[in-house]
Design a protein around this motif. Sequence first.
Motif, mmCIF file in Angstrom:
data_model
loop_
_atom_site.group_PDB
_atom_site.id
_atom_site.type_symbol
_atom_site.label_atom_id
_atom_site.label_comp_id
_atom_site.label_asym_id
_atom_site.label_seq_id
_atom_site.Cartn_x
_atom_site.Cartn_y
_atom_site.Cartn_z
ATOM 1 N N GLY A 120 40.356 107.430 2.494
ATOM 2 C CA GLY A 120 39.494 107.240 1.326
ATOM 3 C C GLY A 120 39.098 105.788 1.162
ATOM 4 O O GLY A 120 37.933 105.476 0.853
ATOM 5 N N LYS A 121 40.076 104.871 1.356
ATOM 6 C CA LYS A 121 39.745 103.446 1.251
ATOM 7 C C LYS A 121 38.725 103.035 2.309
ATOM 8 O O LYS A 121 37.797 102.262 2.044
ATOM 9 C CB LYS A 121 41.024 102.616 1.405
ATOM 10 C CG LYS A 121 41.976 102.740 0.229
ATOM 11 C CD LYS A 121 43.194 101.853 0.456
ATOM 12 C CE LYS A 121 44.178 101.970 -0.693
ATOM 13 N NZ LYS A 121 45.383 101.132 -0.477
ATOM 14 N N ARG A 122 38.907 103.564 3.529
ATOM 15 C CA ARG A 122 37.966 103.204 4.599
ATOM 16 C C ARG A 122 36.553 103.698 4.286
ATOM 17 O O ARG A 122 35.568 102.964 4.487
ATOM 18 C CB ARG A 122 38.456 103.803 5.922
ATOM 19 C CG ARG A 122 37.596 103.463 7.138
ATOM 20 C CD ARG A 122 38.169 104.064 8.394
ATOM 21 N NE ARG A 122 38.234 105.512 8.321
ATOM 22 C CZ ARG A 122 37.187 106.334 8.552
ATOM 23 N NH1 ARG A 122 36.007 105.819 8.866
ATOM 24 N NH2 ARG A 122 37.336 107.633 8.469
ATOM 25 N N LEU A 123 36.433 104.932 3.783
ATOM 26 C CA LEU A 123 35.114 105.445 3.428
ATOM 27 C C LEU A 123 34.479 104.631 2.324
ATOM 28 O O LEU A 123 33.261 104.351 2.347
ATOM 29 C CB LEU A 123 35.239 106.918 3.009
ATOM 30 C CG LEU A 123 35.650 107.904 4.124
ATOM 31 C CD1 LEU A 123 35.867 109.288 3.530
ATOM 32 C CD2 LEU A 123 34.591 107.947 5.221
ATOM 33 N N ASP A 124 35.295 104.220 1.325
ATOM 34 C CA ASP A 124 34.760 103.401 0.233
ATOM 35 C C ASP A 124 34.261 102.063 0.760
ATOM 36 O O ASP A 124 33.175 101.590 0.373
ATOM 37 C CB ASP A 124 35.860 103.200 -0.812
ATOM 38 C CG ASP A 124 35.313 102.580 -2.077
ATOM 39 O OD1 ASP A 124 34.069 102.532 -2.228
ATOM 40 O OD2 ASP A 124 36.121 102.157 -2.936
ATOM 41 N N LEU A 125 35.019 101.452 1.661
ATOM 42 C CA LEU A 125 34.575 100.180 2.236
ATOM 43 C C LEU A 125 33.314 100.353 3.083
ATOM 44 O O LEU A 125 32.413 99.486 3.067
ATOM 45 C CB LEU A 125 35.696 99.589 3.094
ATOM 46 C CG LEU A 125 36.932 99.075 2.333
ATOM 47 C CD1 LEU A 125 38.015 98.666 3.316
ATOM 48 C CD2 LEU A 125 36.544 97.896 1.452
ATOM 49 N N GLU A 126 33.228 101.464 3.807
ATOM 50 C CA GLU A 126 32.011 101.695 4.589
ATOM 51 C C GLU A 126 30.787 101.846 3.695
ATOM 52 O O GLU A 126 29.703 101.319 3.999
ATOM 53 C CB GLU A 126 32.197 102.946 5.448
ATOM 54 C CG GLU A 126 33.146 102.750 6.625
ATOM 55 C CD GLU A 126 33.286 104.007 7.456
ATOM 56 O OE1 GLU A 126 32.705 105.040 7.041
ATOM 57 O OE2 GLU A 126 33.978 103.978 8.500
ATOM 58 N N LEU A 127 30.931 102.564 2.575
ATOM 59 C CA LEU A 127 29.802 102.709 1.648
ATOM 60 C C LEU A 127 29.383 101.359 1.075
ATOM 61 O O LEU A 127 28.181 101.052 0.954
ATOM 62 C CB LEU A 127 30.186 103.677 0.522
ATOM 63 C CG LEU A 127 30.355 105.144 0.920
ATOM 64 C CD1 LEU A 127 30.863 105.951 -0.267
ATOM 65 C CD2 LEU A 127 29.039 105.729 1.420
ATOM 66 N N ARG A 128 30.369 100.533 0.715
ATOM 67 C CA ARG A 128 30.022 99.210 0.187
ATOM 68 C C ARG A 128 29.308 98.366 1.230
ATOM 69 O O ARG A 128 28.325 97.687 0.924
ATOM 70 C CB ARG A 128 31.302 98.506 -0.272
ATOM 71 C CG ARG A 128 31.965 99.138 -1.483
ATOM 72 C CD ARG A 128 33.190 98.341 -1.885
ATOM 73 N NE ARG A 128 33.926 98.990 -2.941
ATOM 74 C CZ ARG A 128 35.069 98.525 -3.454
ATOM 75 N NH1 ARG A 128 35.588 97.406 -2.979
ATOM 76 N NH2 ARG A 128 35.673 99.175 -4.429
ATOM 77 N N MET A 129 29.810 98.385 2.459
ATOM 78 C CA MET A 129 29.174 97.619 3.521
ATOM 79 C C MET A 129 27.755 98.110 3.789
ATOM 80 O O MET A 129 26.831 97.298 4.008
ATOM 81 C CB MET A 129 30.013 97.720 4.797
ATOM 82 C CG MET A 129 31.344 96.968 4.735
ATOM 83 S SD MET A 129 31.132 95.203 4.562
ATOM 84 C CE MET A 129 30.289 94.823 6.080
ATOM 85 N N ASN A 130 27.545 99.419 3.747
ATOM 86 C CA ASN A 130 26.194 99.946 3.945
ATOM 87 C C ASN A 130 25.254 99.506 2.834
ATOM 88 O O ASN A 130 24.087 99.149 3.092
ATOM 89 C CB ASN A 130 26.241 101.476 4.018
ATOM 90 C CG ASN A 130 26.947 101.957 5.275
ATOM 91 O OD1 ASN A 130 26.939 101.273 6.307
ATOM 92 N ND2 ASN A 130 27.557 103.134 5.199
ATOM 93 N N GLU A 131 25.764 99.517 1.583
ATOM 94 C CA GLU A 131 24.917 99.058 0.485
ATOM 95 C C GLU A 131 24.542 97.596 0.625
ATOM 96 O O GLU A 131 23.386 97.204 0.420
ATOM 97 C CB GLU A 131 25.646 99.282 -0.843
ATOM 98 C CG GLU A 131 25.814 100.764 -1.209
ATOM 99 C CD GLU A 131 26.610 100.924 -2.483
ATOM 100 O OE1 GLU A 131 27.014 99.880 -3.056
ATOM 101 O OE2 GLU A 131 26.831 102.078 -2.908
ATOM 102 N N VAL A 132 25.531 96.777 0.988
ATOM 103 C CA VAL A 132 25.243 95.342 1.155
ATOM 104 C C VAL A 132 24.266 95.114 2.297
ATOM 105 O O VAL A 132 23.323 94.313 2.199
ATOM 106 C CB VAL A 132 26.566 94.577 1.382
ATOM 107 C CG1 VAL A 132 26.280 93.119 1.725
ATOM 108 C CG2 VAL A 132 27.449 94.661 0.145
#
Length: 583
Positions: A120-132
């Motif tokens: 879950g943490k990895r998916l959340d970080l991936e979403l943030r990185m994609n947004e940035v």
Amino acid sequence: MLKRLDKIRFRGQKRDDFLDLAESPNGSDNECSDDILLRTKPSLKTQDTEELGDPAGSGALTMAAAFQDFQRSESDRLNEMKGHLEIALLEKHFLQEELRKLREETNVEKIKEELERERGKRLDLELRMNEVLKSRCVMERKPNDNMIFNSAPPDKEKPPQGETLYLRAWRWLYDRVGVYIEDFRFVPEENTVEAEEPLSAKRLTENMRRLKRGARPVTNFMRNLSALSNWHSVYTSAISFIIYMNAAWHGWAIPMFLFLAILRLSLNYLIAKGWRIQWSIVPDITDPIEPSKDDLTVSEKFQLVLDVAQKAQNLFGKMADVLEKIKNLFMWVQPEITQKLYISLWVAFLSSCILPYKLVGFMIGLYAGIKFFVIDFLFKSCPKLRDKYDTPHIDWNNLPTDPQLKERTNATMSRRLSSRRRVPMKNLKSKIYFDFARIHSTKKGAFHEIFNVSENERPLPVCENGWRCCLINRDRKMPTDYIRNGMLYVTENYLCFESSSSKSAASKKNKVIKLVDITDIQKYKVLSVLPGSGMGISIATPSTQKPLVFGAMIHRDEAFEAIFTQYMKIITTSRPSSGSPEL
């Protein structure tokens, strides 16, 4: 496990030509039968030679011997197969046990939960990185689009000017504020349980020393304040009193305290840089040099642990007393004391609302100076004056703690019960009152029945439940009679010991000693190896050759004081001219 298998591999006779399992793991039945045939051929040849050498021999005996050899080879083969089967079953059992232990140790469910959490943490970080990355790509494409629009032919339409200004403003705002906005992102808090250290005597001693070293600056500061208030140095106290009263009169009390704090920090900075600056009203007390732990004996180490535990016990007891008194002060446990605090708070509140703050500060400053330098000095020098007129000191001492409240409640309840139990008998001729409180009973029956004493005899209030101890009778030789565990009671005239191994109410194992018959009573140390003054009491009587010892008493000093006090009362009333016992 292999050693166990080697021990139980074969239960039959051990043969030298028997093949091991590790050397022939894939041996089949045919191979075994071939081996048996090879082994039987030499025996047949020897039989032929015997027949040739002895033509008179009978053929029936030869056939019987061959048949017996064949049966023996078959039994050996069956034993071998049985051993293989047992080994395989044991290996299976041991492997199942190891698999079960591994499953219990690894705790697969917990690992799966942690794995899901990390996913879950990895998916959340991936979403943030994609947004940035998307936002940066949009910001980078916009200037390129503007350049394309500027270089485009005149027949194509250019984007409106307002859109480019909006994107530039948004980009500028994001570059400067976006980092701080990311800091306000809410993350669910994880409840982490700190691992507690196991109990260790070494760790306890070290923590007590750390606490003592950490509290040393505070204790030194309090000692200096106390010396300043007690006028330990007359010149220093007089100068401090004049400076403080002058500052309070002109309204400079707070700036003076702030200046003193700055001065103290400056001195600490110089001391940290290597300057040797020592100023104190009272000379500092240096701690004695403690010997190294390697040089201590076992008894000294044990005594060190006892000292640390005693200090911790006393420290925690004082802290608990202070906290319980503060709690009881605010909870109206002692109404007359809390009422004074309540009225004082109302007066302070109304004064702060009506009077100007400058005047309130001036009054508080003058009162604090006079109280610290004059009133406290008089009260400390004259204890009787303090006990009469120091209201805060009197009220603080009268505040009860929780154990004191419990004792008061128990005493009140016992008085009520005793008053209720004391009822008149219906027999008008006797007109006496029967007091149920005088009948004291133990776990095995009434007190006077167990020890064969009068009904008026009952334990004193200090030992109503008895003291647990062991009676050491050195006149006896049998181990069962030499040491007995039980309870010790003291009455007005007797010293009674109730053995825990006594099955009947009036048993011979119970011991009753008249206080008048005691010739010697003193504190006794059963084992001289252990530190301290011991946990026993030695009592000598004319009927015993060696003194009786009541050992392993936790409350030894309390029991000794009670027995000795009651003994002195009996001696003074019955034998005024006799001397006191030996101590």
